[in-house]
Design a protein around this motif. Structure first.
Motif, PDB file in Angstrom:
ATOM      1  N   GLU A  92       0.838  -1.206   0.000  1.00 26.38           N
ATOM      2  CA  GLU A  92       0.000   0.000   0.000  1.00 26.38           C
ATOM      3  C   GLU A  92       0.870   1.251   0.000  1.00 26.38           C
ATOM      4  O   GLU A  92       0.557   2.223  -0.695  1.00 26.38           O
ATOM      5  CB  GLU A  92      -0.917   0.009   1.231  1.00 26.38           C
ATOM      6  N   CYS A  93       1.954   1.233   0.762  1.00 23.55           N
ATOM      7  CA  CYS A  93       2.868   2.379   0.790  1.00 23.55           C
ATOM      8  C   CYS A  93       3.527   2.579  -0.571  1.00 23.55           C
ATOM      9  O   CYS A  93       3.677   3.718  -1.032  1.00 23.55           O
ATOM     10  CB  CYS A  93       3.944   2.180   1.864  1.00 23.55           C
ATOM     11  N   THR A  95       2.303   1.781  -3.502  1.00 22.82           N
ATOM     12  CA  THR A  95       1.325   2.368  -4.426  1.00 22.82           C
ATOM     13  C   THR A  95       1.032   3.825  -4.072  1.00 22.82           C
ATOM     14  O   THR A  95       0.752   4.632  -4.958  1.00 22.82           O
ATOM     15  CB  THR A  95       0.026   1.543  -4.480  1.00 22.82           C
ATOM     16  N   GLU A  96       1.116   4.154  -2.790  1.00 17.57           N
ATOM     17  CA  GLU A  96       0.931   5.552  -2.378  1.00 17.57           C
ATOM     18  C   GLU A  96       2.096   6.410  -2.882  1.00 17.57           C
ATOM     19  O   GLU A  96       1.890   7.524  -3.346  1.00 17.57           O
ATOM     20  CB  GLU A  96       0.813   5.657  -0.858  1.00 17.57           C
ATOM     21  N   ARG A  99       1.435   7.053  -6.420  1.00 20.14           N
ATOM     22  CA  ARG A  99       0.381   8.055  -6.580  1.00 20.14           C
ATOM     23  C   ARG A  99       0.936   9.459  -6.360  1.00 20.14           C
ATOM     24  O   ARG A  99       0.643  10.382  -7.125  1.00 20.14           O
ATOM     25  CB  ARG A  99      -0.761   7.783  -5.610  1.00 20.14           C
TER      26      ARG A  99
END
Length: 146
Positions: A92-93, A95-96, A99
């Motif tokens: 998740e980090c 992909t963050e 982003r």
């Protein structure tokens, strides 16, 4: 990942083969693709009957997948699940970070972002390595070692 032999050397070798196969993809995509592949194996744990009292259909499904042995070591499963959750948080980090870099943030305005971007390949390697190792653990859960 499923056919990887036990041991760090084999997990490293499999991780490098995966990275080679996915070389055309971005680092975040590599992590997400491997996460999806791991989810295919890990998904059967979502319906594990961890108690001794469960429905006949659950028992049959667990038996077909070789999952009845897991009842003997639920502490190991709890630790295993926590490792998987932590690796998913790492992804998740990643992909963050992707982003944020895609959102047009200027690296000059966020100097720590530039430093972090150099670490992403290393973090992706270790996430994939962990998924490869965890796949071997799934095999241990489903094999009766008497």
């Amino acid at each position: 990942m499923v056919c990887t032999a036990r041991g760090d050397h084999y997990a490293h070798h499999t991780t490098m083969l995966i990275l080679e196969q996915l070389k055309a993809y971005s680092w975040d995509a590599k992590a997400l693709i491997v996460q999806a592949a791991f989810a295919l194996e890990y998904g059967k744990f979502l319906y594990l009957p961890l108690t001794t009292q469960y429905q006949m259909s659950e028992k049959s499904l667990a038996d077909l997948n070789g999952l009845l042995m897991i009842q003997h070591n639920t502490q190991h499963l709890t630790f295993f699940n926590s490792v998987v959750k932590k690796v998913m948080q790492v992804i998740e980090c990643i992909t963050e970070w992707k982003r944020l870099t895609s959102a047009g943030y200027d690296i000059k305005d966020v100097p720590t972002l530039a430093e972090t971007l150099h670490e992403i390949p290393v973090v992706v390697y270790w996430a994939i390595f962990t998924f490869v190792t965890c796949t071997g653990q799934i095999d241990d859960f489903t094999t009766d070692h008497k």
